[in-house]
Design an enzyme around this catalytic site. Structure first.
Site, mmCIF file in Angstrom:
data_model
loop_
_atom_site.group_PDB
_atom_site.id
_atom_site.type_symbol
_atom_site.label_atom_id
_atom_site.label_comp_id
_atom_site.label_asym_id
_atom_site.label_seq_id
_atom_site.Cartn_x
_atom_site.Cartn_y
_atom_site.Cartn_z
ATOM 1 N N VAL A 79 0.830 -1.204 0.000
ATOM 2 C CA VAL A 79 0.000 0.000 0.000
ATOM 3 C C VAL A 79 0.867 1.259 0.000
ATOM 4 O O VAL A 79 0.606 2.204 -0.763
ATOM 5 C CB VAL A 79 -0.972 -0.005 1.207
ATOM 6 C CG1 VAL A 79 -1.872 1.215 1.153
ATOM 7 C CG2 VAL A 79 -1.807 -1.284 1.224
ATOM 8 N N LYS A 100 -7.385 -2.376 9.056
ATOM 9 C CA LYS A 100 -8.702 -2.779 9.622
ATOM 10 C C LYS A 100 -8.557 -3.526 10.937
ATOM 11 O O LYS A 100 -9.424 -3.463 11.790
ATOM 12 C CB LYS A 100 -9.515 -3.608 8.635
ATOM 13 C CG LYS A 100 -8.784 -4.768 8.001
ATOM 14 C CD LYS A 100 -8.147 -4.314 6.720
ATOM 15 C CE LYS A 100 -7.075 -5.226 6.249
ATOM 16 N NZ LYS A 100 -6.877 -5.196 4.834
ATOM 17 N N GLU A 147 -10.501 5.256 5.199
ATOM 18 C CA GLU A 147 -11.293 4.763 4.067
ATOM 19 C C GLU A 147 -10.756 3.438 3.502
ATOM 20 O O GLU A 147 -11.500 2.553 3.119
ATOM 21 C CB GLU A 147 -11.299 5.826 2.956
ATOM 22 C CG GLU A 147 -12.112 5.458 1.740
ATOM 23 C CD GLU A 147 -13.576 5.216 2.069
ATOM 24 O OE1 GLU A 147 -14.277 6.165 2.389
ATOM 25 O OE2 GLU A 147 -14.008 4.040 2.021
ATOM 26 N N VAL A 181 -11.595 -0.705 4.521
ATOM 27 C CA VAL A 181 -12.650 -1.612 4.026
ATOM 28 C C VAL A 181 -12.839 -1.383 2.526
ATOM 29 O O VAL A 181 -13.007 -0.244 2.080
ATOM 30 C CB VAL A 181 -14.011 -1.360 4.728
ATOM 31 C CG1 VAL A 181 -15.055 -2.356 4.226
ATOM 32 C CG2 VAL A 181 -13.874 -1.451 6.240
ATOM 33 N N ILE A 215 -12.845 1.278 -2.826
ATOM 34 C CA ILE A 215 -14.283 1.618 -2.838
ATOM 35 C C ILE A 215 -14.582 2.646 -1.740
ATOM 36 O O ILE A 215 -14.224 2.434 -0.586
ATOM 37 C CB ILE A 215 -15.141 0.345 -2.591
ATOM 38 C CG1 ILE A 215 -14.870 -0.703 -3.666
ATOM 39 C CG2 ILE A 215 -16.619 0.699 -2.543
ATOM 40 C CD1 ILE A 215 -15.573 -2.036 -3.415
ATOM 41 N N GLY A 224 0.056 -8.738 -4.360
ATOM 42 C CA GLY A 224 0.012 -7.749 -3.266
ATOM 43 C C GLY A 224 -1.371 -7.600 -2.646
ATOM 44 O O GLY A 224 -1.655 -6.593 -1.996
ATOM 45 N N GLU A 267 -2.730 -10.329 3.086
ATOM 46 C CA GLU A 267 -2.102 -9.789 4.296
ATOM 47 C C GLU A 267 -0.728 -10.431 4.471
ATOM 48 O O GLU A 267 -0.461 -11.504 3.912
ATOM 49 C CB GLU A 267 -2.970 -10.121 5.518
ATOM 50 C CG GLU A 267 -4.332 -9.463 5.500
ATOM 51 C CD GLU A 267 -4.250 -7.950 5.418
ATOM 52 O OE1 GLU A 267 -3.662 -7.323 6.295
ATOM 53 O OE2 GLU A 267 -4.769 -7.398 4.432
ATOM 54 N N ASP A 307 -9.768 -11.113 8.347
ATOM 55 C CA ASP A 307 -9.749 -9.813 7.680
ATOM 56 C C ASP A 307 -11.181 -9.353 7.370
ATOM 57 O O ASP A 307 -11.557 -8.211 7.655
ATOM 58 C CB ASP A 307 -8.920 -9.932 6.392
ATOM 59 C CG ASP A 307 -8.847 -8.639 5.616
ATOM 60 O OD1 ASP A 307 -8.018 -7.781 5.982
ATOM 61 O OD2 ASP A 307 -9.621 -8.464 4.655
ATOM 62 N N LYS A 320 -13.393 -6.149 8.857
ATOM 63 C CA LYS A 320 -14.060 -5.176 7.974
ATOM 64 C C LYS A 320 -15.558 -5.130 8.264
ATOM 65 O O LYS A 320 -16.161 -4.059 8.274
ATOM 66 C CB LYS A 320 -13.805 -5.548 6.515
ATOM 67 C CG LYS A 320 -12.364 -5.307 6.084
ATOM 68 C CD LYS A 320 -12.090 -5.957 4.743
ATOM 69 C CE LYS A 320 -10.707 -5.640 4.220
ATOM 70 N NZ LYS A 320 -10.313 -6.489 3.087
HETATM 71 P P1 NAP Z 1 3.112 -5.017 3.696
HETATM 72 O O1 NAP Z 1 3.337 -5.140 2.248
HETATM 73 O O2 NAP Z 1 3.419 -6.143 4.598
HETATM 74 O O3 NAP Z 1 3.912 -3.707 4.203
HETATM 75 C C1 NAP Z 1 4.069 -3.384 5.537
HETATM 76 C C2 NAP Z 1 5.086 -2.275 5.665
HETATM 77 O O4 NAP Z 1 5.174 -1.863 7.016
HETATM 78 C C3 NAP Z 1 6.495 -2.675 5.240
HETATM 79 O O5 NAP Z 1 7.102 -1.635 4.535
HETATM 80 C C4 NAP Z 1 7.220 -2.917 6.576
HETATM 81 O O6 NAP Z 1 8.606 -2.609 6.539
HETATM 82 C C5 NAP Z 1 6.523 -1.926 7.471
HETATM 83 N N1 NAP Z 1 6.489 -2.394 8.850
HETATM 84 C C6 NAP Z 1 5.827 -3.476 9.348
HETATM 85 N N2 NAP Z 1 6.046 -3.591 10.669
HETATM 86 C C7 NAP Z 1 6.885 -2.575 11.015
HETATM 87 C C8 NAP Z 1 7.491 -2.157 12.227
HETATM 88 N N3 NAP Z 1 7.299 -2.830 13.352
HETATM 89 N N4 NAP Z 1 8.287 -1.065 12.210
HETATM 90 C C9 NAP Z 1 8.498 -0.381 11.062
HETATM 91 N N5 NAP Z 1 7.945 -0.723 9.871
HETATM 92 C C10 NAP Z 1 7.164 -1.801 9.845
HETATM 93 O O7 NAP Z 1 1.569 -4.636 3.989
HETATM 94 P P2 NAP Z 1 0.527 -3.961 2.993
HETATM 95 O O8 NAP Z 1 -0.077 -4.997 2.107
HETATM 96 O O9 NAP Z 1 1.108 -2.736 2.371
HETATM 97 O O10 NAP Z 1 -0.625 -3.558 4.040
HETATM 98 C C11 NAP Z 1 -0.437 -2.483 4.918
HETATM 99 C C12 NAP Z 1 -1.740 -2.225 5.675
HETATM 100 O O11 NAP Z 1 -2.774 -1.907 4.748
HETATM 101 C C13 NAP Z 1 -2.269 -3.439 6.465
HETATM 102 O O12 NAP Z 1 -2.931 -2.974 7.595
HETATM 103 C C14 NAP Z 1 -3.279 -4.052 5.501
HETATM 104 O O13 NAP Z 1 -4.282 -4.778 6.166
HETATM 105 C C15 NAP Z 1 -3.856 -2.809 4.867
HETATM 106 N N6 NAP Z 1 -4.435 -2.986 3.545
HETATM 107 C C16 NAP Z 1 -3.771 -3.679 2.584
HETATM 108 C C17 NAP Z 1 -4.306 -3.771 1.313
HETATM 109 C C18 NAP Z 1 -3.599 -4.518 0.210
HETATM 110 O O14 NAP Z 1 -4.181 -4.641 -0.858
HETATM 111 N N7 NAP Z 1 -2.396 -5.019 0.412
HETATM 112 C C19 NAP Z 1 -5.537 -3.179 1.047
HETATM 113 C C20 NAP Z 1 -6.201 -2.476 2.051
HETATM 114 C C21 NAP Z 1 -5.631 -2.380 3.300
HETATM 115 P P3 NAP Z 1 9.643 -3.460 5.631
HETATM 116 O O15 NAP Z 1 9.239 -3.152 4.220
HETATM 117 O O16 NAP Z 1 10.973 -2.914 5.955
HETATM 118 O O17 NAP Z 1 9.436 -4.884 5.987
HETATM 119 N N1 HSE Z 2 -5.831 -8.660 2.294
HETATM 120 C C1 HSE Z 2 -6.920 -7.779 2.030
HETATM 121 C C2 HSE Z 2 -7.799 -8.388 0.982
HETATM 122 C C3 HSE Z 2 -6.399 -6.460 1.549
HETATM 123 O O1 HSE Z 2 -7.374 -9.334 0.325
HETATM 124 O O2 HSE Z 2 -8.944 -7.947 0.834
HETATM 125 C C4 HSE Z 2 -7.477 -5.427 1.357
HETATM 126 O O3 HSE Z 2 -8.024 -5.034 2.579
#
Ligand code: NAP
Ligand code: HSE
Length: 428
Positions: A14, A105, A129, A132, A136, A187, A190, A201, A205
């Site tokens: 993200v 979330k 936003e 969830v 959207i 990507g 989780e 998850d 939500k």
């Molecule tokens: P991700 O790819 O695992 O990225 C997490 C990031 O946070 C990484 O850059 C990591 O650092 C950093 N991080 C984690 N723990 C840390 C700590 N203790 N100290 C400092 N940095 C830390 O996760 P993501 O998919 O981007 O998701 C991020 C959030 O958005 C989550 O809450 C997820 O539920 C939510 N979300 C994700 C999506 C999706 O499509 N992926 C959609 C909606 C919401 P490093 O890079 O150095 O490891």
């Molecule tokens: N892991 C979550 C999903 C990311 O697949 O819907 C978006 O919140």
């Protein structure tokens, strides 16, 4: 043009999306917000990790103090995931009078009340936003455009990873593991995909949606949760034969003040619009007493769709006047909420059994079901001459308690080798 400094906590899927959007849509964002947004710091775990975007080295830090002790940073965007240390950092941001945006979330469903309360007290804005439905605009929709309604029902597909897996298994015949790997590579998943496939998850939500829709503080233990790991290709094939598609549904209903909250796989008619919500797309149906039925559809996961919601929240803060105290809507939530137990939920059920191919077996099962008030709408029996043959039933609507009593009795039937699967059927 004004300038504003923002810090990102996290540069994963993200965070990368946010970085790309802020760079690609600079002009658009300046025109809409009146600001040039500068990313001043990015907190990560591992500064030496290879990134998918080119970020000046000096922006990356593994020291949270560099964010919170920097008075020039006005907005903190939490994109780390998990409850701790995300919650601690979010509270630090609020206490340092920095506005807050989050996509997390898990932390909002478990600590939302504390965060919203602290933000209101500190006079900072807090938007989430992206937590969830990815891109959207569901939360702004409920909190702003639909506030004239009493919302009666929120039903949808709100996890992109499981929807991607079920789509790939159903339309392309991929195995569960291969499809999950694809979702991870894209990507969507989780960091620990158990959260997706075991429906935690979607549960978080649903808790957020239900709390905003029904004005209630939701206890996560009151949400029935079941993931998709027990869905086999054979169930998908039977579903097709019966005219259904399997989806992970999140269902929230306000039945005259009693909340029904559940997340589980369900067979839905293949002709229903939700059955055609595929891959990482999400869709959310809302029924309001003024608007009637409304459906929002879009990409529920992935870097750019999620980044779109996150950057939208940053722009909302800038447009709301960053220097004024906010009107955070704590939406006076009821804490004396009544929930209906799962045993009282009425559904139709698909039951797949492995039975010994003996005369009278079908009659014996039908008797057990009938005795417990469960009637049948379809039966599929295949195979002959083998020791065990599959037997598939679909029931008419009945209370979950009736089905569970029937299943308990079936377990004692010598002719039944195994109850292979039970999946709810929602004739939406
Ligand atoms: P991700 O790819 O695992 O990225 C997490 C990031 O946070 C990484 O850059 C990591 O650092 C950093 N991080 C984690 N723990 C840390 C700590 N203790 N100290 C400092 N940095 C830390 O996760 P993501 O998919 O981007 O998701 C991020 C959030 O958005 C989550 O809450 C997820 O539920 C939510 N979300 C994700 C999506 C999706 O499509 N992926 C959609 C909606 C919401 P490093 O890079 O150095 O490891
Ligand atoms: N892991 C979550 C999903 C990311 O697949 O819907 C978006 O919140």
């Amino acid at each position: 043009v004004n300038k504003v400094k923002v810090a990102l906590l996290g540069l994963g899927n993200v965070g990368t999306g946010v970085w790309k959007i802020l760079n690609t849509n600079k002009e658009e964002i300046r025109r809409r917000s009146g600001y040039d947004i500068e990313i001043a710091k990015i907190l990560v775990r591992d500064k030496s990790k290879k990134r998918n975007v080119e970020v000046p080295e000096e922006l990356l830090t593994d020291n949270a103090d560099e964010v919170f002790n920097n008075d020039e940073i006005r907005i903190v965007v939490e994109l780390m995931g998990g409850v701790e240390p995300a919650y601690e950092y979010m509270m630090r941001a609020i206490k340092s009078k920095k506005h807050l945006v989050s996509a997390n979330k898990m932390v909002i469903a478990t600590k939302g009340e504390e965060l919203i309360g602290a933000a209101a007290e500190a006079g900072v804005m807090f938007y989430y936003e992206a937590s969830v439905g990815g891109g959207i605009p569901i939360i702004h929709g409920i909190n702003e455009s639909l506030t004239a309604n009493k919302i009666e029902e929120v039903v949808g597909i709100i996890n992109g990873t499981t929807n991607y897996i079920l789509t790939k298994m159903s339309l392309e015949g991929l195995s569960f593991d291969t499809a999950l790997k694809g979702a991870q590579e894209k990507g969507f998943a989780e960091a620990d995909p158990t959260s997706d496939v075991e429906a935690y998850d979607a549960m978080y939500k649903l808790a957020i949606l239900a709390s905003l829709s029904f004005g209630a503080k939701i206890n996560l233990d009151s949400i029935y949760r079941e993931g998709i790991t027990k869905i086999e290709s054979v169930d998908i094939a039977y579903a097709k034969e019966l005219g259904y598609t399997i989806k992970l549904l999140a269902i929230g209903k306000d039945n005259d003040g009693v909340l029904e909250l559940r997340v589980h796989p369900a067979m839905i008619p293949s002709t229903h619009p939700l059955a055609n919500v595929n891959n990482s797309f999400n869709a959310i149906f809302i029924r309001g007493n003024a608007i009637g039925d409304l459906m929002l559809y879009g990409k529920g996961a992935g870097d750019l769709p999620t980044g779109s919601a996150v950057v939208g929240d940053i722009i909302s803060i800038l447009r709301n006047n960053i220097d004024l105290a906010p009107s955070n809507d704590i939406n006076n939530q009821s804490t004396t909420v009544k929930y209906s137990p799962m045993e009282e939920t009425k559904c139709e059920y698909y039951i797949r059994l492995s039975v010994r191919d003996l005369p009278g077996t079908f009659g014996e099962i039908a008797t057990i079901l009938g005795k417990n008030g469960v009637s049948l709408s379809s039966v599929i029996q295949k195979g002959k001459g083998e020791e065990f043959v599959p037997l598939v039933f679909v029931t008419h609507g009945t209370k979950e308690a009736n089905l569970n009593r029937s299943l308990e009795e079936m377990k004692n039937m010598p002719a039944i080798y195994k109850i292979d699967n039970v999946i709810r059927v929602e004739n939406l």
